[in-house]
Design a protein around this motif. Structure first.
Motif, PDB file in Angstrom:
ATOM      1  N   LYS A  28       0.823  -1.212   0.000  1.00 17.95           N
ATOM      2  CA  LYS A  28       0.000   0.000   0.000  1.00 17.95           C
ATOM      3  C   LYS A  28       0.855   1.259   0.000  1.00 17.95           C
ATOM      4  N   CYS A  29       2.056   1.160   0.540  1.00 13.35           N
ATOM      5  CA  CYS A  29       2.933   2.334   0.659  1.00 13.35           C
ATOM      6  C   CYS A  29       3.446   2.808  -0.701  1.00 13.35           C
ATOM      7  N   LYS A  30       3.582   1.860  -1.633  1.00 16.85           N
ATOM      8  CA  LYS A  30       4.195   2.171  -2.929  1.00 16.85           C
ATOM      9  C   LYS A  30       3.427   3.195  -3.748  1.00 16.85           C
ATOM     10  N   ALA A  31       2.151   3.357  -3.487  1.00 18.06           N
ATOM     11  CA  ALA A  31       1.364   4.317  -4.255  1.00 18.06           C
ATOM     12  C   ALA A  31       1.879   5.741  -4.052  1.00 18.06           C
ATOM     13  N   CYS A  32       2.365   6.034  -2.854  1.00 17.50           N
ATOM     14  CA  CYS A  32       2.780   7.403  -2.527  1.00 17.50           C
ATOM     15  C   CYS A  32       4.248   7.545  -2.137  1.00 17.50           C
ATOM     16  N   HIS A  33       4.891   6.429  -1.828  1.00 17.51           N
ATOM     17  CA  HIS A  33       6.272   6.473  -1.332  1.00 17.51           C
ATOM     18  C   HIS A  33       7.203   5.632  -2.192  1.00 17.51           C
ATOM     19  N   ASN A  34       8.413   6.121  -2.360  1.00 16.24           N
ATOM     20  CA  ASN A  34       9.471   5.361  -3.007  1.00 16.24           C
ATOM     21  C   ASN A  34      10.072   4.458  -1.946  1.00 16.24           C
ATOM     22  N   LEU A  35      10.212   3.173  -2.235  1.00 14.83           N
ATOM     23  CA  LEU A  35      10.720   2.243  -1.243  1.00 14.83           C
ATOM     24  C   LEU A  35      12.218   1.974  -1.373  1.00 14.83           C
ATOM     25  N   LYS A  41       8.070  10.942  -3.722  1.00  9.46           N
ATOM     26  CA  LYS A  41       6.969  10.871  -4.677  1.00  9.46           C
ATOM     27  C   LYS A  41       5.938  11.847  -4.110  1.00  9.46           C
ATOM     28  N   VAL A  42       4.729  11.394  -3.900  1.00  5.09           N
ATOM     29  CA  VAL A  42       3.735  12.227  -3.228  1.00  5.09           C
ATOM     30  C   VAL A  42       4.159  12.399  -1.763  1.00  5.09           C
ATOM     31  N   GLY A  43       4.702  11.324  -1.183  1.00  6.28           N
ATOM     32  CA  GLY A  43       5.242  11.353   0.170  1.00  6.28           C
ATOM     33  C   GLY A  43       6.733  11.099   0.112  1.00  6.28           C
ATOM     34  N   PRO A  44       7.410  11.249   1.234  1.00  5.95           N
ATOM     35  CA  PRO A  44       8.866  11.042   1.256  1.00  5.95           C
ATOM     36  C   PRO A  44       9.243   9.582   1.012  1.00  5.95           C
ATOM     37  N   GLY A  45      10.456   9.366   0.506  1.00  5.12           N
ATOM     38  CA  GLY A  45      10.971   8.017   0.352  1.00  5.12           C
ATOM     39  C   GLY A  45      11.102   7.351   1.701  1.00  5.12           C
ATOM     40  N   LEU A  46      10.949   6.033   1.730  1.00  2.00           N
ATOM     41  CA  LEU A  46      10.937   5.323   3.004  1.00  2.00           C
ATOM     42  C   LEU A  46      12.247   4.614   3.338  1.00  2.00           C
ATOM     43  N   LYS A  47      13.180   4.601   2.411  1.00  2.00           N
ATOM     44  CA  LYS A  47      14.461   3.966   2.721  1.00  2.00           C
ATOM     45  C   LYS A  47      15.146   4.773   3.821  1.00  2.00           C
ATOM     46  N   GLY A  48      15.493   4.107   4.902  1.00  2.00           N
ATOM     47  CA  GLY A  48      16.143   4.762   6.018  1.00  2.00           C
ATOM     48  C   GLY A  48      15.198   5.453   6.986  1.00  2.00           C
ATOM     49  N   ILE A  49      13.887   5.270   6.818  1.00  3.36           N
ATOM     50  CA  ILE A  49      12.920   5.956   7.686  1.00  3.36           C
ATOM     51  C   ILE A  49      12.952   5.412   9.108  1.00  3.36           C
ATOM     52  N   ALA A  50      13.156   4.096   9.256  1.00  2.00           N
ATOM     53  CA  ALA A  50      13.198   3.492  10.594  1.00  2.00           C
ATOM     54  C   ALA A  50      14.373   4.086  11.362  1.00  2.00           C
ATOM     55  N   GLY A  51      14.078   4.652  12.511  1.00  2.00           N
ATOM     56  CA  GLY A  51      15.093   5.285  13.342  1.00  2.00           C
ATOM     57  C   GLY A  51      15.324   6.755  13.032  1.00  2.00           C
ATOM     58  N   ALA A  52      14.737   7.242  11.941  1.00  2.00           N
ATOM     59  CA  ALA A  52      14.906   8.651  11.559  1.00  2.00           C
ATOM     60  C   ALA A  52      13.967   9.541  12.376  1.00  2.00           C
ATOM     61  N   LYS A  53      14.284  10.808  12.422  1.00  2.00           N
ATOM     62  CA  LYS A  53      13.447  11.789  13.102  1.00  2.00           C
ATOM     63  C   LYS A  53      12.129  11.939  12.342  1.00  2.00           C
ATOM     64  N   GLN A  54      11.028  11.945  13.048  1.00  2.00           N
ATOM     65  CA  GLN A  54       9.711  12.066  12.420  1.00  2.00           C
ATOM     66  C   GLN A  54       9.546  13.436  11.775  1.00  2.00           C
ATOM     67  N   GLY A  55       8.908  13.448  10.592  1.00  2.00           N
ATOM     68  CA  GLY A  55       8.612  14.696   9.903  1.00  2.00           C
ATOM     69  C   GLY A  55       9.842  15.464   9.467  1.00  2.00           C
ATOM     70  N   SER A  56      10.912  14.741   9.114  1.00  2.00           N
ATOM     71  CA  SER A  56      12.177  15.422   8.831  1.00  2.00           C
ATOM     72  C   SER A  56      12.601  15.421   7.363  1.00  2.00           C
ATOM     73  N   ALA A  57      11.870  14.748   6.493  1.00  2.00           N
ATOM     74  CA  ALA A  57      12.250  14.738   5.080  1.00  2.00           C
ATOM     75  C   ALA A  57      12.075  16.140   4.494  1.00  2.00           C
TER      76      ALA A  57
END
Length: 121
Positions: A28-35, A41-57
């Motif tokens: 479901k994430c692929k519609a809006c996020h690059n994995l 894309k419409v939303g930020p890429g998700l590579k490296g999101i785990a452990g990252a600061k929220q709302g920081s892209a």
């Protein structure tokens, strides 16, 4: 332009769910996020999101919840990611904030599997 992008993303999300059963919990994430990268894309890429600061892209206008989380220094740990992908609107509302991300309703064991996949990106 933004409205057209939102409509196209919503259509891709709906059709993706109707036409195929994704083996990945992140389907479901692929519609809006690059994995596979941090590219947006419409939303930020998700590579490296785990452990990252929220709302920081960079380059995104986050809803009030993620903006506040960012200011507080909150990070995307397992619990935060699981709650967010299950009910982003509910998480934001409980903190008296708003989210721009639609609910994905990936909850429980499916959320745990999705978080494991995010961590492996």
């Amino acid at each position: 332009m933004k409205k057209a992008l939102f409509i196209a993303a919503a259509a891709a999300f709906v059709m993706g769910g109707v036409m195929t059963a994704e083996a990945s919990e992140l389907g479901k994430c692929k519609a809006c996020h690059n994995l596979d990268s941090a590219d947006k894309k419409v939303g930020p890429g998700l590579k490296g999101i785990a452990g990252a600061k929220q709302g920081s892209a960079e380059g995104f206008k986050y809803g009030s919840y993620l903006a506040a989380q960012n200011a507080a220094g909150a990070v995307w740990d397992d619990a935060a990611l699981e709650a967010w992908i299950c009910d982003s609107k509910g998480v934001a509302k409980a903190a008296h904030g708003k989210s721009k991300m639609p609910n994905q309703k990936v909850c429980g064991d499916a959320a745990k599997a999705a978080v494991a996949e995010l961590k492996a990106l």
